[in-house]
Design a protein around this motif. Sequence first.
Motif, PDB file in Angstrom:
ATOM      1  N   GLY A   1      31.961  17.192   9.067  1.00 30.17           N
ATOM      2  CA  GLY A   1      33.046  17.490   9.984  1.00 30.17           C
ATOM      3  C   GLY A   1      32.589  17.858  11.380  1.00 30.17           C
ATOM      4  N   PHE A   2      31.269  17.975  11.573  1.00 27.15           N
ATOM      5  CA  PHE A   2      30.721  18.337  12.882  1.00 27.15           C
ATOM      6  C   PHE A   2      29.585  17.378  13.234  1.00 27.15           C
ATOM      7  CE2 PHE A   2      32.506  22.179  11.052  1.00 27.15           C
ATOM      8  CZ  PHE A   2      33.284  22.665  12.096  1.00 27.15           C
ATOM      9  N   ALA A   3      29.656  16.776  14.411  1.00 29.65           N
ATOM     10  CA  ALA A   3      28.614  15.853  14.865  1.00 29.65           C
ATOM     11  C   ALA A   3      27.471  16.681  15.440  1.00 29.65           C
ATOM     12  CB  ALA A   3      29.173  14.892  15.904  1.00 29.65           C
ATOM     13  N   THR A   4      26.529  17.011  14.598  1.00 34.43           N
ATOM     14  CA  THR A   4      25.432  17.881  15.019  1.00 34.43           C
ATOM     15  C   THR A   4      24.240  17.691  14.096  1.00 34.43           C
ATOM     16  OG1 THR A   4      24.810  20.176  15.504  1.00 34.43           O
ATOM     17  CG2 THR A   4      26.231  19.832  13.610  1.00 34.43           C
ATOM     18  N   ARG A   5      23.098  18.136  14.577  1.00 31.57           N
ATOM     19  CA  ARG A   5      21.897  18.212  13.757  1.00 31.57           C
ATOM     20  C   ARG A   5      21.806  19.621  13.149  1.00 31.57           C
ATOM     21  NH1 ARG A   5      17.763  17.387  18.225  1.00 31.57           N
ATOM     22  NH2 ARG A   5      19.440  18.533  19.280  1.00 31.57           N
ATOM     23  N   TYR A   6      21.325  19.681  11.918  1.00 31.86           N
ATOM     24  CA  TYR A   6      21.182  20.955  11.207  1.00 31.86           C
ATOM     25  C   TYR A   6      19.740  21.140  10.728  1.00 31.86           C
ATOM     26  CZ  TYR A   6      26.309  20.590  10.304  1.00 31.86           C
ATOM     27  OH  TYR A   6      27.670  20.451  10.395  1.00 31.86           O
ATOM     28  N   SER A   7      19.350  22.387  10.552  1.00 31.15           N
ATOM     29  CA  SER A   7      18.182  22.699   9.731  1.00 31.15           C
ATOM     30  C   SER A   7      18.545  23.873   8.844  1.00 31.15           C
ATOM     31  CB  SER A   7      16.957  23.030  10.591  1.00 31.15           C
ATOM     32  OG  SER A   7      17.134  24.253  11.291  1.00 31.15           O
TER      33      SER A   7
ATOM     34  N   GLY B   1      34.499  18.739  15.077  1.00 29.68           N
ATOM     35  CA  GLY B   1      33.779  19.116  16.279  1.00 29.68           C
ATOM     36  C   GLY B   1      32.781  18.065  16.720  1.00 29.68           C
ATOM     37  N   VAL B   2      32.794  17.747  18.022  1.00 32.40           N
ATOM     38  CA  VAL B   2      31.860  16.812  18.639  1.00 32.40           C
ATOM     39  C   VAL B   2      31.380  17.434  19.946  1.00 32.40           C
ATOM     40  CG1 VAL B   2      31.636  14.543  19.753  1.00 32.40           C
ATOM     41  CG2 VAL B   2      32.864  14.743  17.590  1.00 32.40           C
ATOM     42  N   PRO B   3      30.086  17.364  20.265  1.00 32.71           N
ATOM     43  CA  PRO B   3      29.611  17.921  21.540  1.00 32.71           C
ATOM     44  C   PRO B   3      30.386  17.357  22.734  1.00 32.71           C
ATOM     45  CG  PRO B   3      27.761  17.331  20.140  1.00 32.71           C
ATOM     46  CD  PRO B   3      28.987  16.823  19.445  1.00 32.71           C
ATOM     47  N   GLY B   4      30.757  18.256  23.664  1.00 33.10           N
ATOM     48  CA  GLY B   4      31.493  17.838  24.855  1.00 33.10           C
ATOM     49  C   GLY B   4      32.995  17.930  24.725  1.00 33.10           C
ATOM     50  N   TYR B   5      33.487  18.242  23.509  1.00 35.67           N
ATOM     51  CA  TYR B   5      34.926  18.370  23.283  1.00 35.67           C
ATOM     52  C   TYR B   5      35.216  19.742  22.672  1.00 35.67           C
ATOM     53  CZ  TYR B   5      35.122  13.290  23.873  1.00 35.67           C
ATOM     54  OH  TYR B   5      35.008  12.020  24.361  1.00 35.67           O
ATOM     55  N   PRO B   6      36.340  20.348  23.008  1.00 38.79           N
ATOM     56  CA  PRO B   6      36.722  21.610  22.356  1.00 38.79           C
ATOM     57  C   PRO B   6      36.935  21.403  20.860  1.00 38.79           C
ATOM     58  CG  PRO B   6      38.016  21.235  24.345  1.00 38.79           C
ATOM     59  CD  PRO B   6      37.283  19.961  24.072  1.00 38.79           C
ATOM     60  N   LEU B   7      36.796  22.474  20.096  1.00 38.60           N
ATOM     61  CA  LEU B   7      36.989  22.421  18.650  1.00 38.60           C
ATOM     62  C   LEU B   7      38.372  21.869  18.311  1.00 38.60           C
ATOM     63  CD1 LEU B   7      35.835  23.246  15.842  1.00 38.60           C
ATOM     64  CD2 LEU B   7      37.036  25.422  16.135  1.00 38.60           C
ATOM     65  N   GLY B   8      38.400  20.852  17.452  1.00 39.88           N
ATOM     66  CA  GLY B   8      39.653  20.254  17.017  1.00 39.88           C
ATOM     67  C   GLY B   8      40.209  19.190  17.941  1.00 39.88           C
ATOM     68  N   GLU B   9      39.488  18.864  19.022  1.00 40.84           N
ATOM     69  CA  GLU B   9      39.986  17.866  19.973  1.00 40.84           C
ATOM     70  C   GLU B   9      39.038  16.671  20.105  1.00 40.84           C
ATOM     71  OE1 GLU B   9      41.123  19.570  23.695  1.00 40.84           O
ATOM     72  OE2 GLU B   9      42.089  21.320  22.767  1.00 40.84           O
ATOM     73  N   ALA B  10      38.237  16.432  19.104  1.00 35.76           N
ATOM     74  CA  ALA B  10      37.299  15.306  19.146  1.00 35.76           C
ATOM     75  C   ALA B  10      38.038  13.976  19.029  1.00 35.76           C
ATOM     76  CB  ALA B  10      36.286  15.439  18.008  1.00 35.76           C
ATOM     77  N   PRO B  11      37.494  12.908  19.595  1.00 35.69           N
ATOM     78  CA  PRO B  11      38.118  11.582  19.453  1.00 35.69           C
ATOM     79  C   PRO B  11      37.926  11.037  18.045  1.00 35.69           C
ATOM     80  CG  PRO B  11      36.024  11.391  20.598  1.00 35.69           C
ATOM     81  CD  PRO B  11      36.279  12.864  20.430  1.00 35.69           C
TER      82      PRO B  11
END
Length: 494
Positions: free
Chosen positions: A438-444, A386-396
């Motif tokens: 596996g996900f381009a995101t920030r976590y806390s 997962g990447v912001p701006g793309y549907p789940l499973g369709e990241a570049p």
Amino acid sequence: MYCKKVLVVSILLAAMPIAQALAQTTEASILPASTSLPATPLPGGSSDCGHGFLSRLADAYREDAQPGDSSAAAPARRAMESPFDSQPFPSSEWQLGGVDSPIGVPDTNSRYPLETALGCTRLGQWMQRNRIETYGWINPSVNLSTSSFTNYPLSYQTRPNRVEFDQFMFRIERLPDTVQTDHIDWGFHVDNLWGYDYHYTTMKGVFSNQLLNHPSTSQPLAGKVYGDDPMIGYLDMYIPWIAQGMQITAGRYLSLPDIEAQFAPENYLLTHSILYTVDAYTNVGILTTTKLTNQWTVQLGVHGGDDSAPWNRSSRASLQACVRWVSASNNDMLYPCVESYNGDKQTYNNLQEFVTTWGHRFSRNVHTLTEVYYIYVRDQPGAPEGVPGYPLGEAPDFPVGNNPAYGVVNYFNIELDANNMISIRNEFYDDVQGQRTGFATRYSSHTIGLTHWVSQDLEIRPEFRYERAYDFPAYNDGKKNYQVTALLDAILHY
């Protein structure tokens, strides 16, 4: 499978009242009402060689449930005074990876029931004469979660809303005597882990077919549900005449940095931080740990790469170097580490990892530990989930070059009394391109947990945790942006 669940639930629910009952009723009928229970074994107990092995084992558990002897003399040290109490904390020493204890610290391992029961056998007596110890633990857990398919990147309790058998650990070791300075000494350490947690500890090239050759779409993690990992196996040589002592370690050992550890009893909390979940676990190599003074220790080593055996083609020769400084007051510790560096491209888990841990002691009962790290791999093939701006499973695909992640975690630890401690953990993690989770995101993540020692042999740990992903819904396999979990585990030492 149903029988396994019933067994684990029974251990969790029954362990506390059974141990408390043992502590209250042991030999009470032969003592006057005003007499306190003795700290030493009663006649006919675990030291009675007229009893069978299982009887002595049961007696050892019963005796360990009695109050300990607080008047026992402390063993000699050639190091600063231990900064904490263990128990209730998992360790009484400031952090130092790759060795069983800092140079100059005596062997303070508890004598658990298996060793006590073996004391009447030829094998047990031979082991005692040669300072060989054997013990381990059983560690089941249960969790309730707002997720339905996976708790990841929470670890190790990845499967939500279930009872899990996390760890069955067997250990045999000989610790070198690093207090003395008149002769070379040696040691060894062998650990075997069976349970669900093998998913995280497995090294490629060491029984890794259990994990890597069994894909699964019905489980949150690939691989067999339960597996075996011969996690640790190394030899030690201690040379007292180099500086104030040098220890040489050769074999498979735990990665050097991190507040957290792979083994359940060595952690402040039941679950692990995201930062820890996705960094290195074990190395195979040669490590030197040199005590320069009471305040300064230096570690230098070379290994075959993170979580890759040197005989596997994914291995890359890597350097590691750490320095530990402890203040003269013993109130502060700084531990910067280059855990792995080789400058090569990504293979199985070819991390370039740079870590610093700072510890501060407010008092013997209260201390804090803070870890920060920067890790990256080079030229990661494939794409994240997962990447912001793309549907789940369709990241570049991952961009060519360094694929980084940053993390910071703080532990605030409070000793309530000799049998209870509270730990509060707060964490921020930035998986910039999604390479680690596996996900381009920030976590806390925010966690509070209690460790209660029912006896020397039994710990109970309830915990509550809340976590959030800010840029992409990373939880429950890419469906939710937050997760709440309540957990409980038991650690039964043997």
